[in-house]
Design a protein around this motif. Sequence first.
Motif, mmCIF file in Angstrom:
data_model
loop_
_atom_site.group_PDB
_atom_site.id
_atom_site.type_symbol
_atom_site.label_atom_id
_atom_site.label_comp_id
_atom_site.label_asym_id
_atom_site.label_seq_id
_atom_site.Cartn_x
_atom_site.Cartn_y
_atom_site.Cartn_z
ATOM 1 N N UNK A 281 32.760 39.299 -36.001
ATOM 2 C CA UNK A 281 32.913 38.249 -37.010
ATOM 3 C C UNK A 281 31.576 37.542 -37.221
ATOM 4 N N UNK A 282 31.363 37.109 -38.438
ATOM 5 C CA UNK A 282 30.105 36.499 -38.825
ATOM 6 C C UNK A 282 29.818 35.215 -38.062
ATOM 7 N N UNK A 283 30.849 34.442 -37.760
ATOM 8 C CA UNK A 283 30.643 33.166 -37.077
ATOM 9 C C UNK A 283 30.062 33.373 -35.676
ATOM 10 N N UNK B 237 21.572 31.556 -33.575
ATOM 11 C CA UNK B 237 21.094 30.188 -33.364
ATOM 12 C C UNK B 237 20.699 29.966 -31.909
ATOM 13 N N UNK B 238 21.513 30.459 -30.990
ATOM 14 C CA UNK B 238 21.201 30.288 -29.563
ATOM 15 C C UNK B 238 19.912 31.013 -29.197
ATOM 16 N N UNK B 239 19.741 32.238 -29.705
ATOM 17 C CA UNK B 239 18.523 32.999 -29.419
ATOM 18 C C UNK B 239 17.293 32.322 -30.014
ATOM 19 N N UNK C 52 16.098 38.019 -36.275
ATOM 20 C CA UNK C 52 16.665 38.640 -37.469
ATOM 21 C C UNK C 52 17.960 39.343 -37.101
ATOM 22 N N UNK C 53 18.898 39.354 -38.046
ATOM 23 C CA UNK C 53 20.190 40.011 -37.835
ATOM 24 C C UNK C 53 20.469 40.963 -38.997
ATOM 25 N N UNK C 54 20.815 42.192 -38.649
ATOM 26 C CA UNK C 54 21.260 43.176 -39.638
ATOM 27 C C UNK C 54 22.535 43.808 -39.098
#
Length: 321
Positions: free
Chosen positions: A243-245, A252-254, A264-266
């Motif tokens: 899930x996106x949340x 955010x934590x990283x 970055x997230x993919x």
Amino acid sequence: MDVLQGTEPDDSAVVSVRGLSKSYGGTLVVDALDLDVFPGEIVGIIGANGAGKTTAVECLQGLRRPDAGRLRVLGLDPSRDGQRLRTRIGSQLQDSGLPDRMRVREAVDLFAGPGAADPDALMEKFGIAHRARTAFAGLSGGERQRLFLVLALLNRPRLVILDELTQGLDPAARRGVWAAVDQLRAAGVTVLLVTHELSEAEVLCDRVIAMRAGRVLDRGTPAELIGRHAGQAVIRFSLPETDDASLALAVRELAALLDVQSVDQHGNTITVRGTRSSIAHVGAWLTSRSRPIPSDLDVDLPDLEEALLTLLERDEDEVVS
């Protein structure tokens, strides 16, 4: 401006050079080199072909006369005291060689001077005792380099100069020679190492001097040069969250971790960039989640090769020495 310029040679150093310059046919090969090497150090000189590395160490041994500069090696001036100096140092130069038919033990006996170290103990220490009766032509590349180390150490030198020691060796032979050089450090011998092998310099050297066209680009520990000139550490892995949340919270934590510079997230794949120390913080974050460490975890570390390439691409007016 380099902090050494304009100062006198350092009497506490094994090698101390101020303003060494050397030209050939109107081409400046070494340009105002400053260098200190202190007892027990392994100091590397790195750079592309034509950087002036070999010419510099030949001047230090009295094999070439500099055009300018103040040089002290073991307290002696190489230009005036070259013969005395060469009895006190050990060297393996880029073009070292022996007659093909000369046997290992014959070479050792030939090079041993008065008061030499125990040749049998040295050959055993560097792993060539069993080749004592073997002709030079019959030695492998790694065995030849270990023989040159034995010859360099026979007369109990305080300083050893090594020029392209592992050039052309396969990885296994190279690591064997590295282990032999590390034994020199353990014995308190000072080493000046000229090398194109950046991994070699990174593993062995306490400090490195990066050169281009006869000039110093930068100097420091390998870690310092990597930190100043190489890229970021890159840590990449996938998270099981769908899930996106949950993924957004992970990002955010990283991003809030110490020494992390970007995240970055993919899809489910996360890419973290930061300093080398950020790797430990990301690892601790992954461990704290009480889940298995991602099986696709990959870390790309900046290295000395990347740092040198960055330095070599700098404009001439950015050179620090």
